[in-house]
Design a protein around this motif. Structure first.
Motif, PDB file in Angstrom:
ATOM      1  N   MET A 111     -18.062  71.612  10.475  1.00 16.18           N
ATOM      2  CA  MET A 111     -17.934  71.491  12.010  1.00 16.18           C
ATOM      3  C   MET A 111     -19.072  72.621  12.337  1.00 16.18           C
ATOM      4  O   MET A 111     -19.353  73.714  11.609  1.00 16.18           O
ATOM      5  N   GLY A 112     -19.921  72.476  13.393  1.00 12.00           N
ATOM      6  CA  GLY A 112     -20.925  73.410  14.010  1.00 12.00           C
ATOM      7  C   GLY A 112     -22.193  73.185  13.168  1.00 12.00           C
ATOM      8  O   GLY A 112     -23.019  73.795  13.316  1.00 12.00           O
ATOM      9  N   GLU A 113     -22.277  72.218  12.253  1.00 10.73           N
ATOM     10  CA  GLU A 113     -23.552  72.141  11.441  1.00 10.73           C
ATOM     11  C   GLU A 113     -24.634  71.660  12.361  1.00 10.73           C
ATOM     12  O   GLU A 113     -24.275  70.604  13.107  1.00 10.73           O
ATOM     13  N   ASN A 114     -25.759  71.873  12.005  1.00 16.29           N
ATOM     14  CA  ASN A 114     -26.742  71.541  12.964  1.00 16.29           C
ATOM     15  C   ASN A 114     -27.375  70.131  12.244  1.00 16.29           C
ATOM     16  O   ASN A 114     -28.338  70.160  11.511  1.00 16.29           O
ATOM     17  N   LEU A 115     -26.611  69.180  12.732  1.00 19.90           N
ATOM     18  CA  LEU A 115     -27.261  67.727  12.548  1.00 19.90           C
ATOM     19  C   LEU A 115     -26.916  66.925  13.237  1.00 19.90           C
ATOM     20  O   LEU A 115     -26.180  66.969  14.247  1.00 19.90           O
ATOM     21  N   SER A 116     -28.025  66.242  13.835  1.00 21.66           N
ATOM     22  CA  SER A 116     -28.292  65.143  14.997  1.00 21.66           C
ATOM     23  C   SER A 116     -27.627  63.775  14.563  1.00 21.66           C
ATOM     24  O   SER A 116     -27.377  63.615  13.265  1.00 21.66           O
ATOM     25  N   ALA A 117     -27.082  63.216  15.366  1.00 21.67           N
ATOM     26  CA  ALA A 117     -26.670  61.810  15.178  1.00 21.67           C
ATOM     27  C   ALA A 117     -27.776  60.901  14.506  1.00 21.67           C
ATOM     28  O   ALA A 117     -27.335  60.010  13.548  1.00 21.67           O
ATOM     29  N   ASP A 118     -28.945  61.017  15.106  1.00 20.08           N
ATOM     30  CA  ASP A 118     -29.927  60.335  14.270  1.00 20.08           C
ATOM     31  C   ASP A 118     -30.106  60.601  12.876  1.00 20.08           C
ATOM     32  O   ASP A 118     -30.394  59.676  11.907  1.00 20.08           O
ATOM     33  N   ASP A 119     -29.875  61.925  12.282  1.00 18.51           N
ATOM     34  CA  ASP A 119     -30.172  62.293  11.131  1.00 18.51           C
ATOM     35  C   ASP A 119     -29.050  61.627  10.254  1.00 18.51           C
ATOM     36  O   ASP A 119     -29.127  61.085   9.465  1.00 18.51           O
ATOM     37  N   LEU A 120     -27.742  61.708  10.948  1.00 22.07           N
ATOM     38  CA  LEU A 120     -26.666  61.243  10.326  1.00 22.07           C
ATOM     39  C   LEU A 120     -26.694  59.605  10.046  1.00 22.07           C
ATOM     40  O   LEU A 120     -26.520  59.116   9.104  1.00 22.07           O
ATOM     41  N   VAL A 121     -27.300  58.892  11.082  1.00 24.51           N
ATOM     42  CA  VAL A 121     -27.608  57.362  10.664  1.00 24.51           C
ATOM     43  C   VAL A 121     -28.588  57.182   9.888  1.00 24.51           C
ATOM     44  O   VAL A 121     -28.483  56.331   9.117  1.00 24.51           O
ATOM     45  N   SER A 122     -29.540  58.077   9.770  1.00 25.90           N
ATOM     46  CA  SER A 122     -30.685  57.704   8.676  1.00 25.90           C
ATOM     47  C   SER A 122     -30.067  57.810   7.371  1.00 25.90           C
ATOM     48  O   SER A 122     -30.426  57.121   6.456  1.00 25.90           O
ATOM     49  N   TYR A 123     -29.123  59.008   7.352  1.00 28.50           N
ATOM     50  CA  TYR A 123     -28.514  59.198   5.987  1.00 28.50           C
ATOM     51  C   TYR A 123     -27.598  57.908   5.496  1.00 28.50           C
ATOM     52  O   TYR A 123     -27.830  57.566   4.383  1.00 28.50           O
ATOM     53  N   LEU A 124     -26.949  57.406   6.559  1.00 31.48           N
ATOM     54  CA  LEU A 124     -26.036  56.517   6.133  1.00 31.48           C
ATOM     55  C   LEU A 124     -27.055  55.038   5.699  1.00 31.48           C
ATOM     56  O   LEU A 124     -26.516  54.287   4.956  1.00 31.48           O
ATOM     57  N   LYS A 125     -27.800  54.906   6.493  1.00 27.46           N
ATOM     58  CA  LYS A 125     -28.681  53.812   6.093  1.00 27.46           C
ATOM     59  C   LYS A 125     -29.378  53.852   4.526  1.00 27.46           C
ATOM     60  O   LYS A 125     -29.486  52.917   3.923  1.00 27.46           O
ATOM     61  N   GLY A 160     -26.724  66.129  21.250  1.00 22.87           N
ATOM     62  CA  GLY A 160     -26.536  65.492  19.780  1.00 22.87           C
ATOM     63  C   GLY A 160     -27.194  66.397  18.565  1.00 22.87           C
ATOM     64  O   GLY A 160     -27.706  65.646  17.727  1.00 22.87           O
ATOM     65  N   LYS A 161     -27.299  67.612  18.765  1.00 20.50           N
ATOM     66  CA  LYS A 161     -27.833  68.362  17.974  1.00 20.50           C
ATOM     67  C   LYS A 161     -26.980  69.159  16.888  1.00 20.50           C
ATOM     68  O   LYS A 161     -27.362  69.797  15.729  1.00 20.50           O
ATOM     69  N   ALA A 162     -25.834  69.143  17.045  1.00 22.12           N
ATOM     70  CA  ALA A 162     -24.689  69.689  16.173  1.00 22.12           C
ATOM     71  C   ALA A 162     -23.418  69.104  16.241  1.00 22.12           C
ATOM     72  O   ALA A 162     -23.057  68.349  17.264  1.00 22.12           O
ATOM     73  N   ILE A 163     -22.643  69.341  15.195  1.00 22.85           N
ATOM     74  CA  ILE A 163     -21.495  68.658  15.011  1.00 22.85           C
ATOM     75  C   ILE A 163     -20.235  69.160  15.847  1.00 22.85           C
ATOM     76  O   ILE A 163     -20.035  70.492  15.294  1.00 22.85           O
ATOM     77  N   ALA A 164     -19.684  68.722  16.749  1.00 27.64           N
ATOM     78  CA  ALA A 164     -18.424  69.283  17.547  1.00 27.64           C
ATOM     79  C   ALA A 164     -17.219  68.975  16.955  1.00 27.64           C
ATOM     80  O   ALA A 164     -16.239  69.871  17.051  1.00 27.64           O
ATOM     81  N   ALA A 165     -17.003  68.004  16.440  1.00 25.43           N
ATOM     82  CA  ALA A 165     -15.709  67.722  15.806  1.00 25.43           C
ATOM     83  C   ALA A 165     -15.772  66.703  14.769  1.00 25.43           C
ATOM     84  O   ALA A 165     -16.568  65.589  14.500  1.00 25.43           O
ATOM     85  N   ILE A 166     -14.664  66.715  13.814  1.00 23.55           N
ATOM     86  CA  ILE A 166     -14.805  65.504  12.584  1.00 23.55           C
ATOM     87  C   ILE A 166     -13.499  65.196  12.631  1.00 23.55           C
ATOM     88  O   ILE A 166     -12.346  66.063  12.199  1.00 23.55           O
ATOM     89  N   ASN A 167     -13.156  63.903  12.707  1.00 23.60           N
ATOM     90  CA  ASN A 167     -11.405  63.639  12.875  1.00 23.60           C
ATOM     91  C   ASN A 167     -11.559  62.204  12.362  1.00 23.60           C
ATOM     92  O   ASN A 167     -12.514  61.550  11.901  1.00 23.60           O
ATOM     93  N   ASP A 168     -10.425  61.724  11.680  1.00 22.54           N
ATOM     94  CA  ASP A 168      -9.883  60.964  10.825  1.00 22.54           C
ATOM     95  C   ASP A 168      -9.923  59.564  11.630  1.00 22.54           C
ATOM     96  O   ASP A 168      -9.273  59.708  12.673  1.00 22.54           O
ATOM     97  N   LEU A 169     -10.618  58.533  11.464  1.00 18.84           N
ATOM     98  CA  LEU A 169     -10.647  57.239  12.163  1.00 18.84           C
ATOM     99  C   LEU A 169      -9.418  56.577  12.128  1.00 18.84           C
ATOM    100  O   LEU A 169      -9.221  56.139  13.383  1.00 18.84           O
ATOM    101  N   GLN A 170      -8.388  56.910  11.268  1.00 18.06           N
ATOM    102  CA  GLN A 170      -7.293  55.856  11.454  1.00 18.06           C
ATOM    103  C   GLN A 170      -6.106  56.749  11.725  1.00 18.06           C
ATOM    104  O   GLN A 170      -5.552  56.168  12.586  1.00 18.06           O
ATOM    105  N   GLY A 171      -5.822  57.790  11.119  1.00 16.61           N
ATOM    106  CA  GLY A 171      -4.977  58.638  11.596  1.00 16.61           C
ATOM    107  C   GLY A 171      -5.117  59.837  12.499  1.00 16.61           C
ATOM    108  O   GLY A 171      -4.155  60.326  13.143  1.00 16.61           O
TER     109      GLY A 171
END
Length: 224
Positions: A99-113, A165-176
């Motif tokens: 939470m609060g990590e300086n990570l953008s959405a583009d960086d996360l998508v690049s890692y997932l790829k 989109g420069k920092a993580i605001a929340a991390i939630n479980d997608l199912q529960g």
């Protein structure tokens, strides 16, 4: 041994001779010898022998059932298309999200790829991990291979980013819908080897092939 008389035999009647009663002769009988089949039947169907046979039969059926299950599962995998031996992989440490990590959405998508994820709307193998970008959030669905004993090692997540989109605001479980302060993503594969020769090999599904390559192969096959 006493041999019993036949059932239809009539015992002799004492006769009188000269006013005296004549006693019948005493006949000794011996039991008839038991047949070979009957003797072995009695020996086999004794309680200790029956218990031992049931025990051995149970063990044999259990072993045969186990190997039938193992090999039938392997045959089903071969028939379903999994004809290659799974490769041994060397992975990096899992990706940590806070939470609060300086990570953008583009960086996360690049890692997932880099890990091997594909866009949820793209045509690809169903076993691969998926991601989808929805506004200021990224939804992550782990691949089917990241399971141990039927349980997923990494949860499905919805990562919400702050404005810009420069920092993580929340991390939630997608199912529960549970909220996490931190979470892990699948690690990046560093190297993979397959077979006794330790050769590097990667199995590519038909759906992962580019469309122009599929068209070229189809055209070549039609001409031949």
């Amino acid at each position: 041994m006493i041999r019993h008389p036949p059932e239809d035999r009539v015992p002799p009647v004492a006769k009188k001779s000269g006013g005296k009663t004549r006693r019948p002769r005493i006949i000794n009988y011996q039991q008839a010898p038991v047949g070979f089949f009957r003797r072995w039947t009695k020996r086999i169907f004794r309680p200790p022998v029956v218990i031992a046979l049931v025990f051995l039969t149970t063990i044999i059926l259990g072993v045969l059932g186990y190997y039938w299950y193992v090999f039938s599962k392997r045959i089903d995998l071969l028939l379903s298309g999994e004809v290659y031996t799974r490769s041994a992989g060397i992975y990096a440490a899992p990706k940590q999200l806070f939470m609060g990590e300086n990570l953008s959405a583009d960086d996360l998508v690049s890692y997932l790829k880099r890990v091997g994820y594909v866009d949820k709307a793209a045509q690809a193998d169903n076993a691969r991990g998926r991601y989808s970008v929805k506004g200021e959030s990224v939804e992550v669905e782990p691949s089917a291979e990241m399971t141990v004993d039927g349980q997923r090692l990494f949860p499905s997540l919805r990562v919400q980013f702050a404005r810009g989109g420069k920092a993580i605001a929340a991390i939630n479980d997608l199912q529960g819908g549970a909220r996490y302060d931190k979470a892990q993503l699948e690690p990046e594969l560093i190297s993979a080897v397959t077979g006794q020769e330790r050769a590097k090999r990667k199995v590519v599904g038909f759906k992962d092939l580019p469309k122009h390559l599929i068209d070229a192969i189809t055209t070549t096959e039609d001409r031949s």
